[in-house]
Design a protein around this motif. Structure first.
Motif: not given
Length: 272
Positions: A28-41
């Motif tokens: 889950l953390i890896a997936d969110l990190n991969a999208r962290s430039d788009l997903v701030g929360c």
């Protein structure tokens, strides 16, 4: 910088982070990190009613790494990170800290007891947000507390590279002092030294920032037996235990919550 009420991306999950196996949490953390430039929360809201809602603010470059500190929480968790503006001053990704509180943290917390956690610039944000959340429990690891370029400009650093905070930060000494809250419990924790950063590349001057809060009522200041600015890195599992204990004590009096913090710090930072 987003205009007020401009949409931004929130990833929502009907997930209890405390139910996830370690591999699932890492994925889950890896997936969110991969999208962290788009997903701030990201908001994790398991079904049912809850006495506590935890909000974690990421620090510089942490992205979604500190979601691991919520691994034992069975309450809703709000995780906020801005990969553009590390001190939450507003960016194309997220609005500034006041707007974040108004549009995300306050409505997600609702009538539950707020638990706030962060490290470095995330700790700054947790303290700043706490004045909007009556009765908050805050654990702030090595926060910056003001814009320090001028102060550090009066100091000669030898063999040390001092990093500075940006202009325009909320001065937390004033911010907290003018919003007294007898039901809040705020713990500010810094390391005794920063030489493991290493200091010749990365030194924040945590004592300078901690001492700004010396006369702020309701704020407990701790110096622990460690030598790095990023206290929670390498001890994420320990801090996950602390957050779970504080979530369980969320409705307890401030003195009880402070005892929980003190017992935890004594346990992990007192030499055997």
């Amino acid at each position: 910088m987003p205009a007020p009420d401009r949409p931004f991306t929130i990833a929502r999950y009907e997930t209890c982070l405390g139910d996830l196996e370690p591999d699932a949490l890492r994925a889950l953390i890896a997936d969110l990190n991969a999208r962290s430039d788009l997903v701030g929360c990201a908001v994790f809201r398991p079904p049912g009613d809850h006495d506590c809602v935890a909000t974690i603010f990421a620090g510089n470059l942490e992205r979604y790494f500190m979601l691991a500190a919520a691994r034992n929480l069975r309450c809703p968790v709000v995780y906020i990170q801005d990969s553009v503006s590390y001190w939450y001053q507003g960016s194309p990704l997220l609005p500034d800290i006041d707007e974040l509180c108004r549009r995300v943290v306050i409505p997600e917390t609702g009538g539950a007891q707020p638990l706030l956690f962060g490290q470095s610039s995330g700790a700054y944000a947790a303290l700043a947000a706490s004045v909007r959340l009556p009765g908050a429990t805050v654990v702030a690891c090595a926060p910056q507390t003001f814009s320090d370029v001028q102060a550090k400009g009066r100091i000669i650093f030898v063999g040390v590279r001092a990093l500075s905070t940006p202009d325009g930060l909320i001065d937390l000494r004033t911010h907290l002092a003018v919003h007294p809250d007898p039901d809040a419990m705020r713990a500010v924790v810094i390391a005794a030294g920063e030489l493991d950063n290493p200091a010749h590349m990365h030194w924040w001057g945590d004592y300078i920032h901690m001492l700004r809060l010396l006369d702020v009522a309701g704020t407990d200041l701790y110096v622990v037996n460690a030598n790095t600015h990023v206290l929670a890195h390498g001890r994420v599992n320990d801090y996950a235990r602390l957050l779970a204990a504080l979530a369980a004590d969320a409705t307890a009096p401030p003195a009880r919550r402070a005892e929980t913090v003190r017992a935890f710090l004594d346990e992990i930072y007192t030499p055997a």
